[in-house]
Each structure stands twice: as C-alpha cells, then as structure tokens.
Design an enzyme around this catalytic site. Structure first.
Site, short mmCIF file in Angstrom:
data_model
loop_
_atom_site.label_atom_id
_atom_site.label_comp_id
_atom_site.label_asym_id
_atom_site.label_seq_id
_atom_site.Cartn_x
_atom_site.Cartn_y
_atom_site.Cartn_z
N SER A 261 0.78 -1.08 -0.16
CA SER A 261 0.22 0.31 -0.14
C SER A 261 0.96 0.75 0.03
CB SER A 261 -0.46 -0.08 1.11
OG SER A 261 -1.42 1.54 1.63
N TYR B 72 -2.20 -1.15 10.55
CA TYR B 72 -2.22 -1.35 8.67
C TYR B 72 -0.95 -0.32 8.73
CZ TYR B 72 -4.08 -1.37 4.19
OH TYR B 72 -4.26 -0.97 2.96
P1 NAD Z 1 -11.68 -5.88 -0.16
O1 NAD Z 1 -12.20 -5.61 0.66
O2 NAD Z 1 -12.57 -5.21 -1.58
O3 NAD Z 1 -10.95 -7.07 -0.82
C1 NAD Z 1 -10.15 -7.44 0.07
C2 NAD Z 1 -10.33 -9.17 0.21
O4 NAD Z 1 -9.66 -10.25 1.08
C3 NAD Z 1 -11.62 -9.27 0.56
O5 NAD Z 1 -12.59 -10.69 0.07
C4 NAD Z 1 -11.79 -10.37 2.00
O6 NAD Z 1 -12.68 -11.18 1.93
C5 NAD Z 1 -10.83 -10.74 1.78
N1 NAD Z 1 -10.11 -11.30 3.23
C6 NAD Z 1 -10.13 -10.51 3.88
N2 NAD Z 1 -9.30 -11.22 4.81
C7 NAD Z 1 -8.98 -12.72 4.50
C8 NAD Z 1 -8.72 -13.56 5.10
N3 NAD Z 1 -8.28 -13.66 6.62
N4 NAD Z 1 -8.16 -14.23 4.40
C9 NAD Z 1 -8.68 -14.83 3.22
N5 NAD Z 1 -9.47 -13.14 1.88
C10 NAD Z 1 -9.21 -12.26 3.46
O7 NAD Z 1 -9.93 -4.60 -0.44
P2 NAD Z 1 -9.28 -4.71 -1.83
O8 NAD Z 1 -9.50 -2.63 -1.93
O9 NAD Z 1 -9.43 -4.93 -3.18
O10 NAD Z 1 -8.22 -5.06 -0.83
C11 NAD Z 1 -7.03 -5.77 -1.46
C12 NAD Z 1 -5.60 -4.84 -0.43
O11 NAD Z 1 -5.34 -3.87 -1.11
C13 NAD Z 1 -5.20 -5.67 0.39
O12 NAD Z 1 -3.93 -5.77 0.95
C14 NAD Z 1 -5.59 -4.08 0.21
O13 NAD Z 1 -4.59 -3.75 1.98
C15 NAD Z 1 -4.88 -3.69 -0.07
N6 NAD Z 1 -4.88 -1.87 -0.79
C16 NAD Z 1 -6.32 -1.55 -1.03
C17 NAD Z 1 -6.25 0.23 -0.94
C18 NAD Z 1 -7.39 0.31 -1.74
O14 NAD Z 1 -8.02 1.88 -1.06
N7 NAD Z 1 -8.90 0.01 -2.00
C19 NAD Z 1 -5.02 0.52 -1.33
C20 NAD Z 1 -3.91 0.02 -0.49
C21 NAD Z 1 -3.89 -0.99 -0.23
#
Ligand code: NAD
Length: 255
Positions: free
Chosen positions: A145, A158
C-alpha cells in the site's frame, strides 16, 4: 505468444472475492490462466467464480483464511495435486483495521491486522515458493500500500503491516532471484473497492481526501491496480525484482 499471455499458467489470487483481487483474477483468466481464487468470504468467492466462469475462464475456488497456516498449506497442496504446478501467486488479501491513535489502538485489532496483512504474506510465500520452484520458476506479487511508504495517522497496524510486506518482499526477492522466482510488491493508493467505500461512508472527511490529496483528483478503479499486478507477474516484467510498484494517481509524489 504475447509477453502478457498466461495460457496454461496456474495462478493463485488471494482476496479474490472482492475489489483488486477479483479484477486481477478476471484479467489472469482472460489471459488464459487457470485461476485459483482464495478468500475467507464465501459469498464474494462464489460471485468471482461465477463471473469468471460466465466469461469462459478456467477457475477454481477455495475458502481460506490466509492468516491460518494449515489452511494456506492445504490450499497449495490442493493446487499441486489438481493442477500439478504453480506459476504465479498474488498475495493480496487484506483488511484496513480500525482507526485510532496508538495509545487507544486495541491490541487485539493490531494483532488481527498484522496476521491478515503480514503473517499471511509470509505464510503464502513459505508454502508457494517450493511449488513455484518445482514448476520451473514464476512470480509472486504481494499487495502492500502507499501506507508502506507513509505513516497515516490512526492506521498504525495497517501501516506497520504494509511496511512489513515491503520488507518481506525484498527478502524473498533476494533469496529467490537466482532460483527463477521473481518477487515484487504492489502499492496501491486510494482504490474504489468495498474497503474504501465502507471507510468513506463512515467518515466523510476520509471521502474528501480523494479529491484533495490525490493529484489525479480521483481514486483508482480496481482494474487500474489489478492491471499493474498482472504486469508485475508477467514476462513483460522479467527483470523486475524486489521492487514495490506504486500505483497511486500521484498521491505520494510530493513525499
Ligand atoms: P476488499 O475489501 O475489496 O477485498 C479484500 C478481500 O480480502 C475481501 O474479499 C476479503 O474477504 C478478503 N480477506 C480479508 N481477510 C481475509 C482472510 N483472513 N483470508 C482470506 N481473505 C481475506 O479490499 P481491496 O481494496 O480489494 O484490498 C485488496 C488489497 O489491497 C488489500 O491488501 C489492501 O490492504 C490493499 N490496498 C487497498 C487499497 C484501497 O484503497 N482499496 C489501497 C492500498 C492497498
């Protein structure tokens, strides 16, 4: 064959039930891969599986908590048994955790965020690497991130987890560069996925940040982040190792 062709490749995507993981899984399948979806949420997992199957993609799904070693080990064992190989792992599942100052941050939530965001990447790579090597090499992409570069107030768990993902990625890249496995991290900025939409609904100030703090004046579509993950995993990035690719609409340009 295109350098982004994943025909006959076997790809594992965690957090595939939503957001960035779902989009990446869809693109990998569209490029010809057999995609193993892993997520703790049964509903999202089934939705992604149906979406890819309807588009004619090759897909399997596994309900897995990525922070539990026995579940991660069983998943990789299943992939080895069914598909016989693994070419790409996108370790992407994650949660944002609560927002509190450190002195108020619940320790149990800190531990939970570290387990899901960081321990999971360690466990994933620990079990994926032997199969990737037995398959003749491949690529790992770990989702970090912009919080791997910054210290957003309130987000200690985080930010610590994502700084950790960056460090683990560099160690894994160093250990495996000579063994044909490339390891890189992806650092998304503000991405319009359920994770961010939920946080914005709870906190209008957070929602406003998208237009004030991002030079592009908008958040990313998950597809714009997933495309970068697929590129890192592809032969187009064959000499890219141990890097963290920041995809943030310019959010961190100013430092
Ligand atoms: P999201 O919430 O849409 O998807 C995350 C998925 O991870 C969900 O389907 C959830 O069920 C799954 N998950 C959570 N805990 C879990 C576990 N213990 N085992 C298996 N699956 C699990 O979020 P996203 O935005 O698509 O996030 C994906 C990645 O991107 C994450 O690592 C997040 O930290 C990172 N990220 C997101 C953003 C943003 O702005 N959305 C920014 C930087 C980084």
């Amino acid at each position: 064959m295109s350098i982004k062709d994943f025909t006959d490749k076997v790809v594992l995507v965690t957090g595939a039930g939503s957001g960035i993981g779902r989009e990446a899984a869809r693109i990998f399948a569209d490029q010809g891969a057999l995609v193993y979806l892993a997520d703790v949420g049964a509903h999202g997992l089934a939705e992604t599986k149906d979406l890819i199957a309807e588009l004619g993609g090759k897909v399997q799904a596994a309900r897995v908590d990525v922070s539990v070693e026995s579940e991660v080990a069983a998943l990789v064992k299943r992939i080895a048994k069914e598909a016989g190989r693994l070419d790409v792992a996108f370790n992407n599942a994650g949660v944002s955790g609560q927002a509190h100052r450190i002195e108020d941050y619940p320790t149990a939530d800190f531990d939970r965020v570290i387990a899901i965001n960081l321990r999971s990447v360690f466990l994933g790579m620990k079990h994926e690497l032997p199969l990737l090597k037995r398959s003749g090499g491949g690529a790992i992409v770990n989702t970090a991130s912009v919080a791997a570069l910054t210290g957003p107030g309130g987000m200690s768990a985080y930010a610590a987890s994502k700084h950790g993902v960056h460090g683990l990625t560099r160690v894994a890249a160093m250990e495996n560069a000579a063994h044909g496995v490339r390891v890189n991290a992806l650092a998304p900025g503000w991405t319009e996925t359920p994770m961010v939409v939920t946080a914005s609904a709870q906190n209008p100030g957070f929602a406003q940040l998208a237009t004030t703090a991002i030079p592009a004046k908008r958040g990313a579509h998950p597809n714009e982040i997933a495309a970068a993950a697929v590129w890192l995993a592809s032969d187009a990035a064959s000499y890219v190792m141990g890097q963290m690719l920041v995809v943030d609409g310019g959010m961190t340009i100013g430092g």
